[in-house]
Design a protein around this motif. Structure first.
Motif, PDB file in Angstrom:
ATOM      1  N   LYS A  72      16.010   3.889  -6.244  1.00 35.73           N
ATOM      2  CA  LYS A  72      16.040   2.642  -7.017  1.00 35.73           C
ATOM      3  C   LYS A  72      16.470   2.863  -8.458  1.00 35.73           C
ATOM      4  O   LYS A  72      17.166   2.038  -9.041  1.00 35.73           O
ATOM      5  N   ARG A  73      16.047   3.969  -9.063  1.00 39.45           N
ATOM      6  CA  ARG A  73      16.336   4.174 -10.485  1.00 39.45           C
ATOM      7  C   ARG A  73      17.675   4.862 -10.723  1.00 39.45           C
ATOM      8  O   ARG A  73      18.423   4.465 -11.607  1.00 39.45           O
ATOM      9  N   CYS A  74      17.959   5.883  -9.949  1.00 39.03           N
ATOM     10  CA  CYS A  74      19.131   6.702 -10.226  1.00 39.03           C
ATOM     11  C   CYS A  74      20.371   6.273  -9.430  1.00 39.03           C
ATOM     12  O   CYS A  74      21.491   6.538  -9.868  1.00 39.03           O
ATOM     13  N   ILE A  75      20.190   5.630  -8.288  1.00 39.25           N
ATOM     14  CA  ILE A  75      21.342   5.235  -7.470  1.00 39.25           C
ATOM     15  C   ILE A  75      21.608   3.738  -7.593  1.00 39.25           C
ATOM     16  O   ILE A  75      22.725   3.319  -7.929  1.00 39.25           O
ATOM     17  N   ARG A  76      20.583   2.948  -7.361  1.00 38.29           N
ATOM     18  CA  ARG A  76      20.774   1.491  -7.430  1.00 38.29           C
ATOM     19  C   ARG A  76      20.574   0.944  -8.835  1.00 38.29           C
ATOM     20  O   ARG A  76      20.922  -0.196  -9.111  1.00 38.29           O
ATOM     21  N   HIS A  77      19.981   1.754  -9.740  1.00 42.88           N
ATOM     22  CA  HIS A  77      19.786   1.380 -11.155  1.00 42.88           C
ATOM     23  C   HIS A  77      19.008   0.073 -11.286  1.00 42.88           C
ATOM     24  O   HIS A  77      19.389  -0.846 -12.028  1.00 42.88           O
ATOM     25  N   ILE A  78      17.940  -0.031 -10.539  1.00 46.33           N
ATOM     26  CA  ILE A  78      17.065  -1.201 -10.616  1.00 46.33           C
ATOM     27  C   ILE A  78      15.983  -0.903 -11.641  1.00 46.33           C
ATOM     28  O   ILE A  78      15.216   0.052 -11.487  1.00 46.33           O
ATOM     29  N   PRO A  79      15.887  -1.678 -12.708  1.00 47.67           N
ATOM     30  CA  PRO A  79      14.859  -1.389 -13.722  1.00 47.67           C
ATOM     31  C   PRO A  79      13.470  -1.723 -13.205  1.00 47.67           C
ATOM     32  O   PRO A  79      13.287  -2.604 -12.357  1.00 47.67           O
ATOM     33  N   SER A  80      12.512  -1.030 -13.737  1.00 49.73           N
ATOM     34  CA  SER A  80      11.130  -1.245 -13.328  1.00 49.73           C
ATOM     35  C   SER A  80      10.556  -2.450 -14.058  1.00 49.73           C
ATOM     36  O   SER A  80      10.786  -2.641 -15.247  1.00 49.73           O
ATOM     37  N   VAL A  81       9.796  -3.248 -13.325  1.00 48.34           N
ATOM     38  CA  VAL A  81       9.127  -4.388 -13.947  1.00 48.34           C
ATOM     39  C   VAL A  81       7.768  -3.983 -14.491  1.00 48.34           C
ATOM     40  O   VAL A  81       7.047  -4.802 -15.055  1.00 48.34           O
ATOM     41  N   LYS A  82       7.407  -2.706 -14.334  1.00 47.72           N
ATOM     42  CA  LYS A  82       6.113  -2.217 -14.835  1.00 47.72           C
ATOM     43  C   LYS A  82       6.336  -1.218 -15.957  1.00 47.72           C
ATOM     44  O   LYS A  82       5.736  -0.151 -16.009  1.00 47.72           O
ATOM     45  N   SER A  83       7.236  -1.587 -16.862  1.00 43.26           N
ATOM     46  CA  SER A  83       7.534  -0.693 -17.979  1.00 43.26           C
ATOM     47  C   SER A  83       6.334  -0.540 -18.896  1.00 43.26           C
ATOM     48  O   SER A  83       6.160   0.474 -19.550  1.00 43.26           O
ATOM     49  N   GLN A  84       5.527  -1.574 -18.962  1.00 42.43           N
ATOM     50  CA  GLN A  84       4.303  -1.502 -19.758  1.00 42.43           C
ATOM     51  C   GLN A  84       3.139  -1.994 -18.911  1.00 42.43           C
ATOM     52  O   GLN A  84       3.235  -3.022 -18.249  1.00 42.43           O
ATOM     53  N   HIS A  85       2.073  -1.211 -18.917  1.00 44.33           N
ATOM     54  CA  HIS A  85       0.900  -1.576 -18.135  1.00 44.33           C
ATOM     55  C   HIS A  85       0.029  -2.535 -18.922  1.00 44.33           C
ATOM     56  O   HIS A  85      -0.069  -2.453 -20.126  1.00 44.33           O
ATOM     57  N   PHE A  86      -0.600  -3.443 -18.179  1.00 44.20           N
ATOM     58  CA  PHE A  86      -1.548  -4.379 -18.785  1.00 44.20           C
ATOM     59  C   PHE A  86      -0.878  -5.200 -19.879  1.00 44.20           C
ATOM     60  O   PHE A  86      -1.441  -5.380 -20.957  1.00 44.20           O
ATOM     61  N   THR A 114       6.243  12.511 -16.478  1.00 46.64           N
ATOM     62  CA  THR A 114       6.877  12.965 -17.713  1.00 46.64           C
ATOM     63  C   THR A 114       8.165  12.220 -18.016  1.00 46.64           C
ATOM     64  O   THR A 114       8.384  11.772 -19.150  1.00 46.64           O
ATOM     65  N   LEU A 115       9.019  12.057 -16.996  1.00 48.53           N
ATOM     66  CA  LEU A 115      10.377  11.559 -17.233  1.00 48.53           C
ATOM     67  C   LEU A 115      10.530  10.075 -16.979  1.00 48.53           C
ATOM     68  O   LEU A 115      11.286   9.398 -17.677  1.00 48.53           O
ATOM     69  N   PHE A 116       9.846   9.539 -15.999  1.00 48.18           N
ATOM     70  CA  PHE A 116      10.061   8.151 -15.612  1.00 48.18           C
ATOM     71  C   PHE A 116       9.075   7.236 -16.331  1.00 48.18           C
ATOM     72  O   PHE A 116       8.219   6.596 -15.730  1.00 48.18           O
ATOM     73  N   LEU A 117       9.203   7.203 -17.654  1.00 53.70           N
ATOM     74  CA  LEU A 117       8.416   6.293 -18.481  1.00 53.70           C
ATOM     75  C   LEU A 117       9.387   5.367 -19.179  1.00 53.70           C
ATOM     76  O   LEU A 117      10.091   5.767 -20.111  1.00 53.70           O
TER      77      LEU A 117
END
Length: 1258
Positions: free
Chosen positions: A1137-1151, A896-899
């Motif tokens: 990774k997201r809340c402490i180190r603030h590393i963005p996800s490289v899988k923000s969009q699939h495919f 729900t939240l981590f999109l």
């Protein structure tokens, strides 16, 4: 008004209808004329007035002029009649005709034509004309020649249909007006409903000449008035039922002609100054052309007056006196030269005209009108007409035929426009002709006359016509202009794009939505103006807000951007943010403030060229549901597959908002058409190159704001597109990762429980590429164990077809490896481990096995290990169950939240839209409720019951898990569809069950106040009756076998009441009827509904399943590879990774993969080539179809028939020429013999004799 009065007035009905209310203003504005002064007609011995009315109908007698000094001898409409509110208007129903109603109106000859034109177009609903053909002449009982009728039927009416013209005639059943009505009738019988609406025939007749006109009189209006026509086979003064509207002009006279002439001329002049197109958006004014057929001497004066207003005329030569006179004057009058350039005034001849020429004109007039006494006046009119001869075109219909009559009309108007135009040049002449062709939507004329290669068109010549064609939905002209010199990149600026959106019809859904967004911006601007008037001074009020800044309060790109955002959702980023200098992260209020401030400034963006003109025009056409226009723009787009899916998505969203059924169906049909186009083009791409087609599906589009084909197809619910083998092949490769797709499931299960088997040959893996013919799509690769499957790797080694593709993939691989440092080569142990455990199929298998284990634990705890609250429980196994459910809750929170790319609100909205997410939410909520209740002794049993129900919900979740199965998946789809049928069945069952239950309870038990037993006997027992559980001993008093009492006091103390024997027979009858209806009718209805649903869904169940399979693959592709309860490890990693180190996800969009530069251009070019191949093959199939061949054969037959007709005409002319030559030869022979025999000439030898034929002289 009383009923007899209403019947006498021709009206009907009871209360005021909507039409009556809409036209109740007519008598207040539009007047009629009534003769108020009696001017004696000397021929009637004082009985009649010169107006045609009897003496008793007049209130006074005119004996002098305004000064009373002279006897009045000539009746004048303006002096001797007065105006009063009209008493004849509304709709006209011809008795016995069986046709739709016609509109009619009685009006004064001095009525403003603006009011009448507005009434016809706005209130009567007549479409605005692209041309007005006013047919004059041929009045009275004059017989029309057969070829004239053919011209009207096959020439005029067909031309009016093709050009969208109005035809103005007298509207009576006589002369040329009757012929036009019959032509309209014949065309309506043979043409389609769409073309019938475009042939508008309007009758302008004198009120006093109409037969049975009293049937139309009703001061309140007639809706409709019944009009009776007698002797329809003969000419009469009755109204013709083939006309759509009648304007009955009243000058106060009765039985006289000519009262409508002045109003008709004023109406034609007014219409000629209005513009064509939707809401007057055309590039030219409405052309008006007068068609002269036959005509008497009075027609010359009318023709002269009309020519002085620069109205063009088309004269039908050979049709009658006036037309023949004009054609003879123009064709034989080449020797007449007028020295004065000024027009002669009435009654005067032109200066410098020789007597010889005047006598010649006098002879022509006398030859055609021998009975006229005022020949000199007619000669002056003829000379004045000749001075304006450039406005007249002569058409020899008997010789030229009626096949190209619309072309004749076009050339006549173009010739007149050249004469009137002050700046005449070659370019302007062609431009005017082009504008007329566009206004009439005659692309065939434009191709044959204007775009045949002889004219070099420039951009400036086509710009206005292009706008006209776009606004008025003429895609063939848009295609023609783009193919002949119009550069769309130069044409479409943002300002012009905004003007196109402002031109939307106010009846369209897109217009209403845009106006809603515009009103929000206006409201904010007004509120800000009230707060800080110094900064927003031009927007203090609505009046200033509209007029002060240029275009500040009109539709802008911001409203378009908001509409597209609402339609496309989060599939792509907002449109037109760059020209508006908008940040997509702005809130709505902040964005509105920014846009208002921008629009109040210089608005420099409006002069910029649109970056993607074809895409912008495609979206503009789709929002208006213009099928042909949208398909053409789609053909010109680069990203054809994604664009077709985007159009499908917008149309399906619009169809959900559309209220009108016809528009909704049209939107759905066009949406399906675009989905089919996307499927066909992608099929062409897949056949050509599998690897490139896979890249095409996951390529992020800059035109569609970062969307991919798969994302757009998902949002558009394009299930047919997902069922394509190419899409399923890509999904299968992603699903299996680097493992072979032929791997058996038992091998996966063994490896899952014995991980070292991954290093054996039990499972086959595709070789990681060191050669150039294999590529790994690892755009989302990073060690992100929370999101699982962090590196979706699939090889295309088996589909690379040539060296060019291999080189392309090599470059792509190098780019990917360069952008992902973590993708460096790993040891075999690590890489093989990741290949197995990070594949979506492994993640799915792990979740399934762990979920079965979870259900087993849940069942064991529920059946054996749920102990009372502290100190007895909960047990250790129950705590493990609680922790397991907690990890499930954490996973739902992650979904729900981590999109990335979506706000929390958008993520929650997207999450709740899924049906199975609702099921998960229900299961977790019930579990939390059960957990809270089981912790307290007073609610322990209730908590345990809720937990038992919750176990059922968790078990039903297995249905979604097995949706991936090829055999079970379609059956699950069918089961879901059948559930809707069950709800309908339960509704009918509940109605019948309640009806029977209440009646049964009331008849059997007259007194039983216990609510529990009432509920059981009303609902529970009748429901069990359906399955055969019928307690006869409790229902039939004759076989009563229970302990009961009839004492009400005992019943109140809890005793069972005895059934009443009074209505025992009726109870049995009701039971029989109830069982008959439920067990036979309703149950068989349910079976029939199930059968229909099964047969309907079974045909497309595979398509539905493939679409559902995609959603499941995406879900497990994004999930962590660890299954609950071990998934908590991945969740902790994500939190760090997201809340402490603030590393963005490289899988923000699939495919999704982003291509730039040469690779993007090469992919676009390749896709465009495949689209062209598909369109070429489609056109070839259409050309080879039976319909196209029949049409081609029909055209060829028509051409042959036309040529045969020309041959017959040439043969006839040759015979006439031979006859004339024979006569000349005989005459010369006779003359030669006569001279030889006379004494005038002495010849040495006799005249020569004609060899081969002997001539006998008589």
């Amino acid at each position: 008004m009383s009923e007899p009065d209403r019947e006498r007035g021709g009206g009907g009905g009871k209360t005021l209808s909507k039409k009556e209310k809409d036209q109740s203003w007519i008598p207040k504005i539009i007047k009629k004329r009534v003769c108020t002064a009696f001017v004696e007609d000397t021929l009637s011995n004082g009985t009649f007035c010169q107006c045609g009315g009897v003496r008793n109908a007049h209130g006074s007698v005119a004996t002098g002029d305004y000064f009373g000094t002279a006897i009045v001898t000539q009746w004048n409409s303006k002096q001797h009649s007065s105006e009063c509110p009209t008493d004849a208007f509304g709709e006209l129903e011809f008795a016995g005709a069986g046709r739709r109603h016609s509109h009619f109106l009685r009006l004064s000859c001095d009525t403003s034509p603006q009011i009448i034109y507005t009434l016809m177009t706005t209130h009567w609903g007549l479409p605005s004309p692209n041309l007005v053909v006013s047919v004059v002449g041929g009045e009275g009982r004059e017989k029309m020649k057969p070829w004239v009728k053919n011209i009207l039927r096959n020439g005029l009416v067909r031309a009016a249909q093709s050009t969208g013209a109005w035809i103005l005639t007298g509207g009576l059943m006589q002369g040329v007006a009757r012929c036009v009505g019959e032509a309209v009738r014949d065309h309506s019988a043979a043409a389609s409903a769409v073309s019938q609406k475009r042939v508008i025939a309007i009758g302008l007749a004198p009120w006093g000449l109409v037969h049975n006109r009293q049937q139309l009189v009703n001061p309140q209006g007639s809706f409709p008035a019944r009009y009776y026509v007698q002797n329809i086979s003969h000419d009469s003064y009755c109204l013709d039922n083939n006309y759509q509207a009648f304007l009955l002009v009243d000058d106060g006279s009765i039985g006289r002609r000519g009262g409508e002439t002045s109003f008709r001329a004023n109406l034609e002049d007014y219409i000629s100054h209005q513009r064509t197109g939707i809401w007057g958006s055309g590039s030219i004014e409405i052309p008006v052309l007068c068609l002269l057929i036959s005509g008497d001497a009075r027609m010359l004066e009318q023709l002269d007056a009309s020519l002085k207003k620069a109205t063009p005329w088309l004269v039908l030569a050979g049709s009658g006196p006036a037309a023949d006179l004009i054609s003879g004057l123009l064709e034989n009058g080449f020797s007449i030269r007028l020295s004065s350039t000024s027009l002669p005034t009435e009654g005067e001849a032109a200066e410098g005209l020789s007597t010889e020429h005047r006598d010649w004109v006098h002879d022509i007039v006398r030859r055609h009108f021998p009975a006229e006494h005022e020949l000199e006046k007619l000669v002056d009119s003829a000379l004045s007409i000749y001075q304006n001869r450039n406005l007249i075109t002569v058409f020899h219909g008997e010789q030229e035929g009626c096949d190209d009559f619309d072309t004749v009309l076009l050339k006549a108007l173009v010739r007149a426009s050249k004469c009137v135009s002050t700046d005449v040049s070659d370019a302007s002449e062609y431009t005017e002709e082009l504008k007329l062709a566009v206004a009439w939507n005659r692309v065939d004329i434009a191709k044959a006359e204007l775009f045949n290669g002889d004219i070099q068109w420039k951009y400036v010549d086509l710009e206005d016509s292009m706008t006209d064609a776009l606004i008025n939905d003429k895609p063939q002209f848009v295609r023609l202009f783009c193919e002949n010199g119009l550069n769309i990149m130069k044409y479409l600026t943002y300002q012009r794009l905004e003007s196109l959106y402002r031109s939307l019809s106010d009846n369209s859904l897109a217009y209403a939505l845009l106006q809603r967004y515009l009103s929000e911006r206006k409201d904010l601007a007004a509120s800000l103006a009230n707060v800080n008037g110094s900064e927003m001074m031009p927007l203090k009020n609505r009046e200033n807000a509209v007029t002060a800044p240029d275009l500040a309060m009109e539709l802008s790109l911001y409203e378009v951007s908001r509409l597209l955002w609402d339609l496309l959702g989060d599939v792509c980023e907002p449109f037109y943010c760059e020209p508006l200098d908008l940040d997509p992260s702005y809130s709505t209020r902040k964005a509105l403030k920014h846009v208002n401030k921008l629009l109040l400034g210089e608005c420099a963006y409006r002069n910029q060229f649109c970056l993607s003109p074809w895409a912008s025009l495609f979206i503009w056409a789709v929002l208006q549901n213009r099928s042909a226009m949208a398909v053409y723009f789609w053909e010109m787009l680069e990203e054809s597959v994604l664009s077709a899916l985007g159009g499908c998505k917008m149309l399906r969203e619009l169809s959900k908002l559309e209220i009108e059924t016809e528009s909704k169906l049209a939107m759905k049909e066009l949406a399906q058409k675009f989905e089919n186009l996307a499927n066909d083009v992608f099929g062409e791409c897949y056949q050509n190159s599998e690897s490139r087609s896979f890249t095409l599906l996951i390529r992020k589009s800059p035109v569609w704001r970062g969307a991919t084909c798969l994302q757009m197809a998902t949002a558009a619910d394009a299930r047919f597109f997902f069922s394509h083998d190419g899409v399923q092949s890509l999904l299968s490769q992603i699903w299996w990762g680097d493992m072979e797709r032929s791997t058996e499931v038992w091998k996966l299960i063994m490896t899952f429980f014995m991980p070292p088997l991954v290093y054996t040959d039990l499972i086959n893996f595709r070789e990681q590429e060191d050669d150039i013919k294999s590529v790994a799509i690892t755009h989302n690769r990073q060690s992100d164990s929370l999101e699982g499957n962090e590196a979706t790797v699939f090889s295309f080694a088996d589909v690379v077809q040539n060296d060019e593709e291999a080189e392309e993939f090599k470059d792509f691989k190098e780019n990917l490896e360069g952008s992902s440092p973590s993708n460096s080569k790993r040891p075999f142990i690590v890489s093989r481990w990741r290949q197995f455990w990070f594949a979506p199929v492994t993640s799915f298998l792990g979740n399934v096995l762990m979920y079965f284990l979870f259900l087993c634990l849940f069942a064991y705890v529920l059946l054996v290990d749920v102990r009372p609250p502290h100190p007895d429980g909960p047990t250790t196994r129950e705590f493990i169950l609680y922790f397991w459910v907690f990890t499930l809750v954490c996973e739902e929170i992650r979904q729900t939240l981590f999109l990335d790319g979506l706000s929390v609100l958008q993520g929650m909205k997207k999450y709740i839209q899924d049906v199975w997410n609702k099921c998960d939410l229900t299961a977790i909520s019930l579990f939390i409720l059960a957990l809270c209740c089981r912790m307290f002794p007073w609610s322990y049993n209730f908590g345990r019951a809720v937990m038992a129900v919750d176990f059922m919900v968790f078990t039903l979740r297995l249905i979604h898990i097995f949706a991936i199965h090829k055999q079970l998946g379609p059956k699950i789809i069918i089961l879901g569809k059948m559930m809707k049928d069950v709800f309908f069945f339960l509704f009918f069952l509940a109605v019948w069950l309640m009806a029977y239950g209440v009646a049964n309870q009331a008849l059997l038990y007259s007194y039983d106040p216990r609510p529990k037993w009432i509920f059981r006997r009303v609902f529970y027992r009748p429901y069990l009756h359906i399955f055969g559980q019928i307690p006869i001993n409790e229902m039939d008093a004759d076989v009563l076998d229970i302990n009961c009492t009839t004492n009400s006091s005992a019943v109140d103390r809890g005793g069972d009441p005895c059934p009443s024997p009074y209505a025992n027979g009726l109870v049995v009858i009701l039971l029989v009827i109830y069982l008959l209806f439920t067990n036979i009718v309703l149950v068989n209805l349910l079976i029939a509904m199930f059968s229909y649903t099964f047969s309907k869904v079974q045909e497309r169940s595979d398509t539905y399943w493939k679409f559902q399979r995609y959603n499941l693959i995406v879900e497990y592709h994004s999930r962590p590879h660890l299954a609950p309860p071990f998934i908590i490890i991945s969740h902790l990693n994500l939190f760090i990774k997201r809340c402490i180190r603030h590393i963005p996800s490289v899988k923000s969009q699939h495919f999704a993969v982003e291509l730039r530069g040469r690779r993007a251009n090469r992919l676009n070019t390749w896709e465009a080539i495949q689209k062209e191949n598909h369109l070429t093959a489609q056109n070839k199939r259409q050309r080879e179809s039976d319909t196209a061949r029949l049409k081609c054969t029909s055209v060829k037959v028509d051409s042959v028939l036309k040529q045969m007709a020309e041959i017959h005409d040439h043969d006839r002319r040759l015979r006439q020429l031979e006859a004339e030559l024979d006569y000349c030869c005989n005459a010369l022979s006779w003359l030669t013999d006569a001279l030889y025999q006379s004494d005038l000439v002495k010849a040495d030898s006799p005249p020569p004799q004609h060899r081969g034929k002997d001539h006998s002289l008589h």
